[in-house]
Design an enzyme around this catalytic site. Structure first.
Site, PDB file in Angstrom:
ATOM      1  N   GLU A 155     -10.155  -5.324   4.130  1.00 33.46           N
ATOM      2  CA  GLU A 155      -9.970  -6.504   3.278  1.00 33.46           C
ATOM      3  C   GLU A 155     -10.001  -6.049   1.813  1.00 33.46           C
ATOM      4  OE1 GLU A 155      -9.230  -9.385   4.312  1.00 33.46           O
ATOM      5  OE2 GLU A 155     -10.005  -9.604   6.352  1.00 33.46           O
ATOM      6  N   GLY A 204       4.178  13.935  22.398  1.00 35.71           N
ATOM      7  CA  GLY A 204       3.455  14.794  23.335  1.00 35.71           C
ATOM      8  C   GLY A 204       2.391  15.611  22.622  1.00 35.71           C
ATOM      9  N   GLY A 205       2.371  16.913  22.906  1.00 33.73           N
ATOM     10  CA  GLY A 205       1.406  17.798  22.254  1.00 33.73           C
ATOM     11  C   GLY A 205       1.597  17.853  20.757  1.00 33.73           C
ATOM     12  N   ALA A 243     -13.042  -4.456  -4.729  1.00 35.35           N
ATOM     13  CA  ALA A 243     -14.042  -4.137  -3.703  1.00 35.35           C
ATOM     14  C   ALA A 243     -14.484  -5.414  -2.988  1.00 35.35           C
ATOM     15  CB  ALA A 243     -15.245  -3.439  -4.333  1.00 35.35           C
ATOM     16  N   GLU A 280     -17.260  -4.831   3.327  1.00 34.68           N
ATOM     17  CA  GLU A 280     -18.686  -4.525   3.463  1.00 34.68           C
ATOM     18  C   GLU A 280     -18.939  -3.799   4.775  1.00 34.68           C
ATOM     19  OE1 GLU A 280     -20.492  -8.255   0.835  1.00 34.68           O
ATOM     20  OE2 GLU A 280     -20.723  -8.265   3.021  1.00 34.68           O
ATOM     21  N   PRO A 281     -19.997  -2.970   4.820  1.00 33.15           N
ATOM     22  CA  PRO A 281     -20.262  -2.146   6.014  1.00 33.15           C
ATOM     23  C   PRO A 281     -20.947  -2.936   7.121  1.00 33.15           C
ATOM     24  CG  PRO A 281     -21.909  -1.685   4.352  1.00 33.15           C
ATOM     25  CD  PRO A 281     -20.933  -2.662   3.732  1.00 33.15           C
TER      26      PRO A 281
END
Length: 438
Positions: free
Chosen positions: A433, A409-410, A201, A204-205
Protein backbone atom coordinates in the site's frame (compact mmCIF):
# COMPACT_ATOMS: atom_id res chain seq x y z
CA UNK A 1 27.82 18.68 10.48
CA UNK A 2 31.32 19.83 11.45
CA UNK A 3 32.15 16.30 12.58
CA UNK A 4 30.94 14.93 9.25
CA UNK A 5 33.06 17.41 7.32
CA UNK A 6 36.12 16.72 9.50
CA UNK A 7 35.77 12.96 9.05
CA UNK A 8 35.39 13.35 5.32
CA UNK A 9 38.40 15.69 5.13
CA UNK A 10 40.57 13.31 7.16
CA UNK A 11 39.65 10.40 4.89
CA UNK A 12 40.47 12.37 1.75
CA UNK A 13 43.82 13.52 3.18
CA UNK A 14 44.78 9.92 3.93
CA UNK A 15 43.82 8.81 0.42
CA UNK A 16 45.71 11.71 -1.16
CA UNK A 17 48.87 10.97 0.81
CA UNK A 18 48.60 7.31 -0.14
CA UNK A 19 48.22 8.22 -3.80
CA UNK A 20 51.32 10.42 -3.59
CA UNK A 21 53.64 7.60 -2.48
CA UNK A 22 56.14 6.39 -5.09
CA UNK A 23 55.44 2.80 -4.11
CA UNK A 24 51.96 3.17 -5.53
CA UNK A 25 53.37 3.29 -9.06
CA UNK A 26 55.75 0.41 -8.42
CA UNK A 27 52.90 -1.77 -7.22
CA UNK A 28 50.62 -0.77 -10.09
CA UNK A 29 48.04 0.79 -7.76
CA UNK A 30 47.89 4.26 -9.34
CA UNK A 31 44.58 3.77 -11.16
CA UNK A 32 42.79 2.08 -8.23
CA UNK A 33 44.00 4.87 -5.91
CA UNK A 34 42.74 7.61 -8.21
CA UNK A 35 39.42 5.81 -8.55
CA UNK A 36 39.10 5.50 -4.77
CA UNK A 37 39.82 9.22 -4.27
CA UNK A 38 37.25 10.20 -6.87
CA UNK A 39 34.62 7.87 -5.47
CA UNK A 40 35.23 8.89 -1.88
CA UNK A 41 35.11 12.60 -2.61
CA UNK A 42 31.93 12.25 -4.64
CA UNK A 43 30.19 10.08 -2.03
CA UNK A 44 31.40 12.27 0.82
CA UNK A 45 30.14 15.52 -0.58
CA UNK A 46 26.84 13.90 -1.58
CA UNK A 47 26.36 12.75 2.01
CA UNK A 48 27.09 16.20 3.39
CA UNK A 49 24.72 17.76 0.87
CA UNK A 50 21.89 15.43 1.81
CA UNK A 51 22.38 15.95 5.51
CA UNK A 52 22.52 19.72 5.23
CA UNK A 53 19.42 20.25 3.09
CA UNK A 54 17.00 22.68 4.66
CA UNK A 55 13.56 22.93 3.09
CA UNK A 56 12.61 26.57 2.79
CA UNK A 57 10.28 28.74 0.79
CA UNK A 58 11.75 30.35 -2.31
CA UNK A 59 8.51 32.13 -3.12
CA UNK A 60 5.43 32.92 -1.09
CA UNK A 61 2.24 31.50 -2.56
CA UNK A 62 -0.99 33.30 -1.83
CA UNK A 63 -2.93 30.15 -2.68
CA UNK A 64 -1.90 26.59 -3.56
CA UNK A 65 -1.06 25.81 -7.20
CA UNK A 66 -3.05 22.99 -8.79
CA UNK A 67 -2.90 21.34 -12.19
CA UNK A 68 -5.87 21.88 -14.47
CA UNK A 69 -8.23 18.93 -14.71
CA UNK A 70 -8.26 17.14 -18.05
CA UNK A 71 -11.58 17.60 -19.85
CA UNK A 72 -13.05 14.62 -21.69
CA UNK A 73 -15.47 14.46 -24.60
CA UNK A 74 -17.82 12.07 -22.82
CA UNK A 75 -16.84 9.08 -24.96
CA UNK A 76 -15.40 5.91 -23.46
CA UNK A 77 -12.08 5.85 -25.31
CA UNK A 78 -8.86 4.74 -23.63
CA UNK A 79 -6.66 5.31 -26.68
CA UNK A 80 -3.58 7.30 -25.55
CA UNK A 81 -3.15 10.72 -27.11
CA UNK A 82 -0.13 11.41 -29.37
CA UNK A 83 1.60 13.18 -26.46
CA UNK A 84 0.99 10.22 -24.18
CA UNK A 85 2.31 7.85 -26.84
CA UNK A 86 5.51 9.88 -27.13
CA UNK A 87 5.98 9.92 -23.36
CA UNK A 88 5.29 6.19 -23.12
CA UNK A 89 7.81 5.46 -25.88
CA UNK A 90 10.47 7.57 -24.14
CA UNK A 91 9.92 5.80 -20.83
CA UNK A 92 9.89 2.40 -22.51
CA UNK A 93 13.21 3.15 -24.22
CA UNK A 94 14.72 4.26 -20.90
CA UNK A 95 13.39 1.14 -19.20
CA UNK A 96 14.67 -1.28 -21.83
CA UNK A 97 18.03 0.41 -22.39
CA UNK A 98 18.96 1.36 -18.81
CA UNK A 99 16.71 -0.29 -16.22
CA UNK A 100 16.66 -3.82 -17.69
CA UNK A 101 20.48 -4.17 -18.01
CA UNK A 102 21.02 -2.80 -14.48
CA UNK A 103 18.27 -4.86 -12.80
CA UNK A 104 20.24 -7.97 -11.82
CA UNK A 105 23.12 -6.02 -10.24
CA UNK A 106 20.69 -3.74 -8.41
CA UNK A 107 18.72 -6.73 -7.12
CA UNK A 108 21.93 -8.35 -5.85
CA UNK A 109 23.18 -5.14 -4.23
CA UNK A 110 19.71 -4.25 -2.86
CA UNK A 111 20.21 -0.76 -4.25
CA UNK A 112 20.04 1.20 -7.48
CA UNK A 113 23.21 3.00 -8.51
CA UNK A 114 23.37 6.79 -8.08
CA UNK A 115 24.03 7.10 -11.81
CA UNK A 116 20.82 5.28 -12.65
CA UNK A 117 18.73 7.35 -10.24
CA UNK A 118 20.29 10.50 -11.65
CA UNK A 119 19.39 9.38 -15.18
CA UNK A 120 15.80 8.80 -14.02
CA UNK A 121 15.69 12.33 -12.59
CA UNK A 122 17.02 13.69 -15.88
CA UNK A 123 14.12 11.97 -17.62
CA UNK A 124 11.90 14.53 -15.86
CA UNK A 125 9.23 12.14 -14.60
CA UNK A 126 8.51 13.97 -11.36
CA UNK A 127 8.31 17.35 -13.15
CA UNK A 128 5.16 16.19 -14.94
CA UNK A 129 3.10 16.46 -11.77
CA UNK A 130 4.35 19.93 -10.76
CA UNK A 131 2.66 23.01 -12.30
CA UNK A 132 4.71 25.24 -14.60
CA UNK A 133 4.11 28.15 -12.22
CA UNK A 134 6.25 26.32 -9.64
CA UNK A 135 9.01 25.36 -12.07
CA UNK A 136 7.60 22.00 -13.18
CA UNK A 137 6.43 20.80 -16.57
CA UNK A 138 2.82 19.92 -15.75
CA UNK A 139 -0.14 21.55 -17.48
CA UNK A 140 -2.96 19.07 -16.88
CA UNK A 141 -3.57 16.52 -14.18
CA UNK A 142 -3.71 13.08 -15.84
CA UNK A 143 -3.79 9.82 -13.89
CA UNK A 144 -3.77 7.90 -17.19
CA UNK A 145 -0.48 9.51 -18.20
CA UNK A 146 1.06 8.59 -14.85
CA UNK A 147 -0.20 5.02 -15.23
CA UNK A 148 1.39 4.79 -18.69
CA UNK A 149 4.71 6.05 -17.28
CA UNK A 150 4.69 3.50 -14.44
CA UNK A 151 3.71 0.68 -16.79
CA UNK A 152 6.51 1.57 -19.22
CA UNK A 153 9.19 1.77 -16.52
CA UNK A 154 8.08 -1.56 -15.02
CA UNK A 155 8.68 -3.18 -18.41
CA UNK A 156 12.36 -2.69 -17.61
CA UNK A 157 12.20 -3.70 -13.94
CA UNK A 158 9.47 -3.31 -11.33
CA UNK A 159 11.80 -2.80 -8.39
CA UNK A 160 13.87 -0.11 -10.11
CA UNK A 161 10.65 1.54 -11.30
CA UNK A 162 9.59 1.84 -7.65
CA UNK A 163 12.93 3.43 -6.75
CA UNK A 164 12.59 5.94 -9.60
CA UNK A 165 8.92 6.81 -9.03
CA UNK A 166 8.84 7.04 -5.22
CA UNK A 167 9.81 10.76 -4.99
CA UNK A 168 7.13 11.69 -7.55
CA UNK A 169 4.48 10.31 -5.17
CA UNK A 170 5.41 12.96 -2.61
CA UNK A 171 5.51 15.82 -5.12
CA UNK A 172 2.18 14.67 -6.60
CA UNK A 173 0.61 14.60 -3.14
CA UNK A 174 1.86 18.10 -2.40
CA UNK A 175 0.35 19.40 -5.65
CA UNK A 176 -2.96 17.59 -5.04
CA UNK A 177 -3.48 18.38 -1.36
CA UNK A 178 -0.73 20.68 -0.09
CA UNK A 179 -1.65 24.17 1.06
CA UNK A 180 0.22 27.29 -0.04
CA UNK A 181 2.72 27.08 2.82
CA UNK A 182 3.51 23.42 2.27
CA UNK A 183 3.97 23.89 -1.46
CA UNK A 184 6.18 26.95 -0.92
CA UNK A 185 8.38 25.05 1.50
CA UNK A 186 8.84 21.71 -0.27
CA UNK A 187 8.02 21.81 -3.98
CA UNK A 188 10.92 24.07 -5.07
CA UNK A 189 13.34 21.31 -4.03
CA UNK A 190 11.64 18.81 -6.35
CA UNK A 191 12.19 20.93 -9.46
CA UNK A 192 15.87 21.63 -8.70
CA UNK A 193 18.88 19.79 -10.09
CA UNK A 194 19.40 17.83 -6.85
CA UNK A 195 15.82 16.83 -6.11
CA UNK A 196 15.36 15.07 -2.77
CA UNK A 197 14.71 11.39 -2.23
CA UNK A 198 11.24 11.11 -0.74
CA UNK A 199 8.63 8.44 -0.05
CA UNK A 200 4.97 7.88 0.77
CA UNK A 201 4.96 5.61 3.86
CA UNK A 202 1.67 3.80 4.49
CA UNK A 203 2.56 0.10 4.85
CA UNK A 204 2.89 -1.37 8.35
CA UNK A 205 4.51 -4.63 9.52
CA UNK A 206 1.34 -6.55 10.32
CA UNK A 207 -0.35 -9.55 8.76
CA UNK A 208 -3.34 -8.72 6.53
CA UNK A 209 -2.54 -5.02 6.82
CA UNK A 210 -5.55 -2.75 6.26
CA UNK A 211 -4.63 0.84 5.31
CA UNK A 212 -7.88 2.05 6.87
CA UNK A 213 -6.97 0.57 10.26
CA UNK A 214 -3.58 2.06 11.04
CA UNK A 215 -1.55 1.11 14.09
CA UNK A 216 0.57 4.25 13.78
CA UNK A 217 -1.06 6.88 15.98
CA UNK A 218 -1.09 10.68 15.85
CA UNK A 219 -2.28 12.64 18.85
CA UNK A 220 -2.86 16.35 19.11
CA UNK A 221 -0.78 18.61 21.32
CA UNK A 222 -0.89 22.39 21.86
CA UNK A 223 2.08 22.73 19.49
CA UNK A 224 0.90 20.31 16.78
CA UNK A 225 1.00 16.52 16.67
CA UNK A 226 3.00 13.59 18.05
CA UNK A 227 3.42 10.42 15.96
CA UNK A 228 4.10 6.92 17.30
CA UNK A 229 4.40 3.76 15.25
CA UNK A 230 6.28 1.77 12.63
CA UNK A 231 6.18 1.93 8.84
CA UNK A 232 7.59 -0.89 6.73
CA UNK A 233 8.89 -1.47 3.20
CA UNK A 234 9.55 2.22 2.57
CA UNK A 235 11.58 2.61 -0.66
CA UNK A 236 15.05 4.16 -0.29
CA UNK A 237 14.21 4.89 3.34
CA UNK A 238 17.81 5.49 4.42
CA UNK A 239 18.34 8.12 1.70
CA UNK A 240 14.98 9.88 1.98
CA UNK A 241 14.87 13.48 3.15
CA UNK A 242 11.10 13.81 3.25
CA UNK A 243 8.31 11.37 4.05
CA UNK A 244 4.55 11.50 3.86
CA UNK A 245 3.48 9.25 6.72
CA UNK A 246 0.01 7.81 7.24
CA UNK A 247 -1.22 7.72 10.83
CA UNK A 248 -4.52 7.44 12.70
CA UNK A 249 -5.36 10.92 13.94
CA UNK A 250 -7.28 10.71 17.19
CA UNK A 251 -10.91 11.57 16.75
CA UNK A 252 -10.60 11.85 12.97
CA UNK A 253 -9.27 8.63 11.40
CA UNK A 254 -6.42 8.01 8.92
CA UNK A 255 -4.50 11.13 7.85
CA UNK A 256 -1.27 12.08 6.08
CA UNK A 257 1.64 13.97 7.68
CA UNK A 258 4.77 15.58 6.24
CA UNK A 259 7.84 14.38 8.15
CA UNK A 260 11.37 15.54 7.40
CA UNK A 261 14.12 12.97 7.91
CA UNK A 262 15.94 15.24 10.38
CA UNK A 263 12.96 15.25 12.78
CA UNK A 264 13.93 14.06 16.24
CA UNK A 265 12.55 10.64 17.12
CA UNK A 266 12.53 9.31 13.55
CA UNK A 267 14.69 6.22 13.02
CA UNK A 268 15.40 4.19 9.89
CA UNK A 269 16.35 0.52 9.65
CA UNK A 270 17.18 -1.62 6.62
CA UNK A 271 14.39 -4.06 5.72
CA UNK A 272 15.40 -6.17 2.70
CA UNK A 273 12.60 -8.37 1.42
CA UNK A 274 11.90 -11.20 -1.00
CA UNK A 275 11.11 -8.72 -3.79
CA UNK A 276 11.55 -4.99 -4.42
CA UNK A 277 15.20 -5.44 -3.50
CA UNK A 278 16.55 -2.75 -5.81
CA UNK A 279 14.21 -0.26 -4.12
CA UNK A 280 16.32 -0.50 -0.91
CA UNK A 281 13.27 -0.92 1.31
CA UNK A 282 13.57 0.14 4.93
CA UNK A 283 11.53 0.49 8.11
CA UNK A 284 10.64 3.78 9.81
CA UNK A 285 10.36 3.92 13.58
CA UNK A 286 8.48 6.94 14.88
CA UNK A 287 9.16 7.44 18.58
CA UNK A 288 7.45 10.55 19.96
CA UNK A 289 7.97 12.38 16.68
CA UNK A 290 6.80 15.96 17.25
CA UNK A 291 5.35 17.82 14.27
CA UNK A 292 3.95 21.35 13.89
CA UNK A 293 0.34 22.01 12.91
CA UNK A 294 1.53 22.72 9.37
CA UNK A 295 2.63 19.09 8.91
CA UNK A 296 -0.94 17.82 8.42
CA UNK A 297 -1.59 17.30 4.69
CA UNK A 298 -4.98 17.97 3.12
CA UNK A 299 -6.47 19.11 6.41
CA UNK A 300 -6.67 15.51 7.61
CA UNK A 301 -9.62 14.87 5.31
CA UNK A 302 -10.87 11.29 5.09
CA UNK A 303 -11.67 11.83 1.42
CA UNK A 304 -8.07 12.88 0.78
CA UNK A 305 -6.74 9.73 2.42
CA UNK A 306 -9.16 7.44 0.54
CA UNK A 307 -8.21 9.07 -2.76
CA UNK A 308 -4.53 8.61 -1.89
CA UNK A 309 -5.05 4.88 -1.31
CA UNK A 310 -6.99 4.51 -4.58
CA UNK A 311 -4.37 6.32 -6.65
CA UNK A 312 -1.57 4.34 -5.01
CA UNK A 313 -3.29 1.07 -5.83
CA UNK A 314 -3.59 2.13 -9.46
CA UNK A 315 0.16 2.72 -9.43
CA UNK A 316 0.77 -0.85 -8.32
CA UNK A 317 -1.64 -2.10 -10.97
CA UNK A 318 0.37 -0.23 -13.61
CA UNK A 319 3.59 -1.81 -12.34
CA UNK A 320 1.98 -5.25 -12.51
CA UNK A 321 0.83 -4.67 -16.09
CA UNK A 322 4.27 -3.49 -17.20
CA UNK A 323 6.12 -6.39 -15.58
CA UNK A 324 3.60 -8.97 -16.81
CA UNK A 325 4.03 -7.55 -20.32
CA UNK A 326 7.80 -7.95 -19.96
CA UNK A 327 7.32 -11.57 -18.91
CA UNK A 328 5.06 -12.27 -21.89
CA UNK A 329 7.46 -10.57 -24.30
CA UNK A 330 10.24 -12.75 -22.91
CA UNK A 331 8.18 -15.95 -23.00
CA UNK A 332 6.94 -15.89 -26.60
CA UNK A 333 10.36 -16.03 -28.34
CA UNK A 334 11.68 -18.43 -25.71
CA UNK A 335 8.98 -21.07 -26.22
CA UNK A 336 9.29 -20.68 -30.00
CA UNK A 337 13.06 -21.17 -29.97
CA UNK A 338 13.40 -23.75 -27.19
CA UNK A 339 13.17 -27.27 -28.66
CA UNK A 340 12.30 -30.57 -27.04
CA UNK A 341 11.81 -33.89 -28.84
CA UNK A 342 12.72 -32.27 -32.13
CA UNK A 343 10.26 -29.37 -32.13
CA UNK A 344 9.65 -26.02 -30.36
CA UNK A 345 7.95 -26.43 -27.00
CA UNK A 346 5.30 -23.91 -28.16
CA UNK A 347 3.89 -26.76 -30.28
CA UNK A 348 2.78 -28.45 -27.06
CA UNK A 349 -0.82 -27.60 -26.22
CA UNK A 350 -0.14 -27.02 -22.52
CA UNK A 351 2.57 -24.47 -23.32
CA UNK A 352 0.56 -22.72 -26.04
CA UNK A 353 -2.52 -22.47 -23.82
CA UNK A 354 -0.48 -21.08 -20.88
CA UNK A 355 1.01 -18.34 -23.07
CA UNK A 356 -2.40 -17.53 -24.61
CA UNK A 357 -4.01 -17.33 -21.16
CA UNK A 358 -1.24 -14.97 -19.99
CA UNK A 359 -1.94 -12.67 -22.95
CA UNK A 360 -5.70 -12.72 -22.28
CA UNK A 361 -5.35 -11.98 -18.56
CA UNK A 362 -2.82 -9.24 -19.27
CA UNK A 363 -5.27 -7.39 -21.51
CA UNK A 364 -7.91 -7.63 -18.78
CA UNK A 365 -5.45 -6.20 -16.24
CA UNK A 366 -4.59 -3.32 -18.55
CA UNK A 367 -8.21 -2.51 -19.39
CA UNK A 368 -9.34 -2.38 -15.75
CA UNK A 369 -6.33 -0.27 -14.74
CA UNK A 370 -6.74 2.25 -17.56
CA UNK A 371 -10.49 2.48 -16.99
CA UNK A 372 -10.08 3.23 -13.28
CA UNK A 373 -7.36 5.80 -14.04
CA UNK A 374 -9.59 7.42 -16.66
CA UNK A 375 -12.41 7.80 -14.13
CA UNK A 376 -9.98 9.23 -11.55
CA UNK A 377 -8.75 11.98 -13.86
CA UNK A 378 -12.35 12.87 -14.81
CA UNK A 379 -13.23 13.34 -11.12
CA UNK A 380 -15.65 10.43 -11.22
CA UNK A 381 -15.87 7.82 -8.48
CA UNK A 382 -13.06 5.35 -9.03
CA UNK A 383 -12.33 3.64 -5.70
CA UNK A 384 -14.42 0.56 -6.51
CA UNK A 385 -12.84 0.35 -9.95
CA UNK A 386 -9.34 0.66 -8.50
CA UNK A 387 -10.11 -2.08 -5.96
CA UNK A 388 -11.28 -4.41 -8.75
CA UNK A 389 -8.19 -3.61 -10.82
CA UNK A 390 -5.95 -4.23 -7.81
CA UNK A 391 -7.53 -7.61 -7.11
CA UNK A 392 -7.19 -8.76 -10.72
CA UNK A 393 -3.64 -7.45 -11.13
CA UNK A 394 -2.51 -9.02 -7.86
CA UNK A 395 -3.89 -12.45 -8.74
CA UNK A 396 -3.21 -12.61 -12.46
CA UNK A 397 0.08 -10.74 -12.32
CA UNK A 398 1.45 -13.24 -9.84
CA UNK A 399 0.09 -16.11 -11.99
CA UNK A 400 1.82 -14.75 -15.09
CA UNK A 401 5.07 -14.47 -13.13
CA UNK A 402 4.68 -18.03 -11.89
CA UNK A 403 3.92 -19.32 -15.41
CA UNK A 404 7.03 -17.55 -16.73
CA UNK A 405 9.18 -19.39 -14.19
CA UNK A 406 7.40 -22.68 -14.97
CA UNK A 407 7.64 -22.43 -18.76
CA UNK A 408 11.33 -21.58 -18.63
CA UNK A 409 11.92 -24.80 -16.71
CA UNK A 410 15.34 -24.85 -15.07
CA UNK A 411 16.12 -21.49 -16.67
CA UNK A 412 13.24 -19.96 -14.74
CA UNK A 413 14.90 -20.84 -11.43
CA UNK A 414 18.30 -19.25 -12.05
CA UNK A 415 19.24 -15.57 -12.04
CA UNK A 416 20.68 -15.76 -15.55
CA UNK A 417 17.09 -15.23 -16.72
CA UNK A 418 14.90 -12.45 -15.25
CA UNK A 419 11.76 -14.57 -14.71
CA UNK A 420 12.50 -15.42 -11.08
CA UNK A 421 13.05 -11.74 -10.26
CA UNK A 422 9.81 -10.74 -11.98
CA UNK A 423 7.94 -13.40 -10.03
CA UNK A 424 9.33 -12.16 -6.71
CA UNK A 425 8.48 -8.54 -7.51
CA UNK A 426 4.97 -9.33 -8.78
CA UNK A 427 4.08 -10.96 -5.47
CA UNK A 428 4.38 -7.55 -3.80
CA UNK A 429 1.42 -6.15 -5.80
CA UNK A 430 -1.06 -8.09 -3.68
CA UNK A 431 -0.19 -6.49 -0.34
CA UNK A 432 1.77 -3.25 -0.83
CA UNK A 433 0.00 0.00 0.00
CA UNK A 434 1.22 3.50 -0.73
CA UNK A 435 4.69 4.21 -2.22
CA UNK A 436 3.28 5.33 -5.59
CA UNK A 437 0.72 7.99 -6.44
CA UNK A 438 -0.62 8.35 -9.97
Amino acid sequence: MNMARDAMGLGLRVLNRFAGLKAVDKLGLRKPAEKAIYGASRAGFATVGAASRVFKSTQRLVQPARLAQRSGDGLFDLTPSPEQEMLRDSCRSFADEQLRPAALAADTACAATPELLSAARDLGIQLLGVPESLGGAGQERSAVTNVLVAESLAHGDLSLAVACLAPAAVSNALVLWGDAGQQSRYLPAFVGEQSPAAALAIQEPSALFDPLRLATQARRTPDGYVLEGIKSLVPRAAACELFIVAAHLEGRGPALFLVESSTQGLGVEAEPAMGLRAASTGRLRLNEVKLPHEALLGGGSGETYATCIGLARLGWCALAVGTAQAALDYLVPYVNERTAFGEPISHRQAVAFAVANAAIELEGMRLLTWRAASRAEQHKTFLEESALARRLCADKGMQIGSDAVQLLGGHGFVKEHPAERWYRDLRSVGFMEGVLLV
